[in-house]
Design an enzyme around this catalytic site. Sequence first.
Site, PDB file in Angstrom:
ATOM      1  N   LYS A 134       0.881  -1.178   0.000  1.00 32.69           N
ATOM      2  CA  LYS A 134       0.000   0.000   0.000  1.00 32.69           C
ATOM      3  C   LYS A 134       0.906   1.211   0.000  1.00 32.69           C
ATOM      4  CE  LYS A 134      -3.710   2.495   2.155  1.00 32.69           C
ATOM      5  NZ  LYS A 134      -3.133   3.692   1.543  1.00 32.69           N
ATOM      6  N   LYS A 143      -7.384  -2.812   3.012  1.00 30.37           N
ATOM      7  CA  LYS A 143      -6.041  -2.291   3.280  1.00 30.37           C
ATOM      8  C   LYS A 143      -5.628  -2.772   4.671  1.00 30.37           C
ATOM      9  CE  LYS A 143      -8.000   2.269   4.321  1.00 30.37           C
ATOM     10  NZ  LYS A 143      -8.129   3.647   3.892  1.00 30.37           N
TER      11      LYS A 143
END
Lengths: 532, 337
Positions: A228, A401
């Site tokens: 990420k 995430k």
Amino acid sequence: MKRFAQLFTAIDQSTKTNTKVAALADYFEQAHDPDRLWTIALFSGRRPKRAVTTTKLREWAAEQAGIPLWLFEESYSIVGDLAETIALVLPATVTHDDKPLSDWIKSLREIYTQPEDARKDFVLKAWATLGGTERFIFNKLITGGFRVGISQKLMTRALARATDKPEAELAHRLMGNWHPDTTTWHQLVEADDASADASRPYPFYLAYGLESSPDDLGELSQWRAEWKWDGIRGQLIRRDGQYFVWSRGEELMTDRFPELARTVDFIPDGTVLDGELLVWPDGQPTPASFNTLQARIGRKTVPKKLLADAPVVLHAYDLLEWQGQDIRTRPFSERRALLEKLSAVVPAEAPLRISPQLEFSSWEALAEIRTTAREAQAEGLMLKRVDSPYLAGRKKGDWWKWKLDPLTVDAVMIYAQSGSGRRANLFTDFTFAVWDGNDLIPFTKAYSGLTDAEFRKITAWVRKNTLERFGPVRKVTPHHVFEIAFEGIQRSTRHKSGVALRFPRMLRWRQDKPIQEANSLDDLEDMLRIYG
Amino acid sequence: MTNAPVLSFTENGIYCAAGDFYIDPWRPVDRALITHGHSDHARWGMQRYLATHIALPVMRHRLGDITAEGIGYGEIRRIGDAKVSFHPAGHVPGSAQIRVEVKGEVWVASGDYKVVDDGLSDPFSPVECHSFITESTFGLPVFNWADQTTVAAEINAWWATCAANGKTAFLGAYALGKAQRLLTMLDPAIGPILTHTAIENTNRIIRDQGIALPDTILANAELDPKSHPNAIVLAPPSALGSAWSKGFGAQETAFASGWMAIRGVRRRRVGDRGFVISDHADWGGLMSAIRETGAENIYVTHGYTEVFSRYLNDSGWTAQVVPTQFEGESLDKDGTE
């Protein structure tokens, strides 16, 4: 304007999504085309060309209210909203005008070219004939920024209800570069979509944070993992021989990243990529920090030196359009395969890369990789299900995430300042210090992270424990310890402590800790060595 | 002693050397003159209390067994070398401005006040003085209250809508002052008025003093919440959203405070509605009160003190901020204050 004011009030007064959507859907069914078109525009951050500067508005409002300008400014800093401050300080009146919303906007456009005297006459007359909410809305038409708790998602839901069109299609129609001055309700919402603007992006698919362990996600083989990245999310659009770069905030940023023009040579027409814009100098193992990227975002035209020092690269992780076809409903694995095929012909030095997928044999192994995210200049991991379609907006289930836990220090509160707007009567902005020998050295401010009840409690405490006042800032007795969380730490010459934090916020109020147990400047130096 | 100011600001509170007494002290002292019964003004632990006859019963209810004496509005009392009298402040029933005269010099400590007549408290009456001690809770020009009948109409319209939709209307209000004022504004034709215990306790004291309030029904644990359709319930803010209030089923909540004038604050309270009504003076009220005293020296105790005193200085007064522990209208005070 009355009808729009009613809509605004109904939305503003309610905390219930259904009530808001119903009010908006009713409005979309009943209002005239120009009014409903402008309503979509205003609630999605578009506004009429600014007919009057805010400096003039403030002067005129102070004059009409019979107060000095400094007092107006003080009031504004507490109310936190210029349009509202003006509406509140002006003498009370009742609305005796019922021009439609779009007529008011038309008038504002007409006065744009007139001399200042005429503009002032127009504004003063509007203030005198509009009361309450209508006056506030009029001011908002000039200053912009209708924040009413109507997300794009709720607006498309209401539009879908009013027009019987699918939500996803409407969400796509509302994206990108349209403005009520150059389109109509029919074109935007109803017409066949063939003539759509070449620059129009797709709604971004956003992931929720993973709250529990990934063990609950099921079969390991059904998931793919990527870093990420800590950059800006962007869409690169290649259509009609042109290219466009959109940020997630729906800002057209093509001109800010001139280096991406080269990608036109490699990417065929009819392609849309989703990825992360990162500053990544040649030969470096990791991208530069977000701070370096920030210097680029801030510049509308980029000087040569900055372009050389901070080159931007798109790290693509999804393919949304291929050969002119919208492929968002195809499984992620297929889109990814096409993306890899596309990137195979892109030369290594081109500012386009593909975001690598991380290999992992178990969730434990992946968790291990995650702990190294900071070294890769990443915020953590993204988990994507192999068969996931590319959805619109924030949805649970297929994408997650999985961010790193933040860094934390325990710090002592030494200054407090009252907030504005929602927090007008509370102390919410605090300065924190760490120990340097026997001294407390301020190193960061933080505004968020406490509950309203905690803010009320600390506010009562600040009132009773003020040592000194500097205007709105109060120096307080060093007594309370807070755990400050942040995402990154950097050397800074602008701060006395020599460090600058990224996203500092209050994680916990450590009422169990005496101030002697707060961290020290040496601890921050250690963090800087490891993570800076 | 001859040069001591009539009133001075000490760590215990506002002090009169000539009479050796304090006004609304925040630490235990021998003799305390109290402007009104809210907890930031009437504190526990004083040897002797002096307050208006109307303020005393609530103070006794809240502070328990205290040694206290009552005084009427306008009645002159000599304490040491000081001449003292209490005058209506219009804030809550029994609230007073305290006038202190020493050798011909007059100071007035106004506590909390509002200048509009709420129909319940003795209305504010300006007292001429040389030095005036004022609050500034709403001392910014953005605070301008609509008149009480307008706000009453808004509240009743909301209540009627709730009733029509089969919802109970919950209105949050502080137990002393605001709750009783709201009671007088409600239209009993819409439905029954229910009250939380904390509010009803204060209602009883106020009624016992011969002040008329509309009929109310005590909403304690024995009450069947479903037995009173179309009801409005007055409760302290802390009781909104509690297990007790959830027993009433479908409901809307509203909050009544001067802070509701600011959209941001209104939106922070997660209630459904915010009504702008306060027992403190708005901007115009503060300015007219100060003008009518004829005072030259203004001491600003709590609220937007810095800004307000700067404006007064700019406008020809001699004003300064004095630190106090008064809180004004806070959104966090509870019914049990």
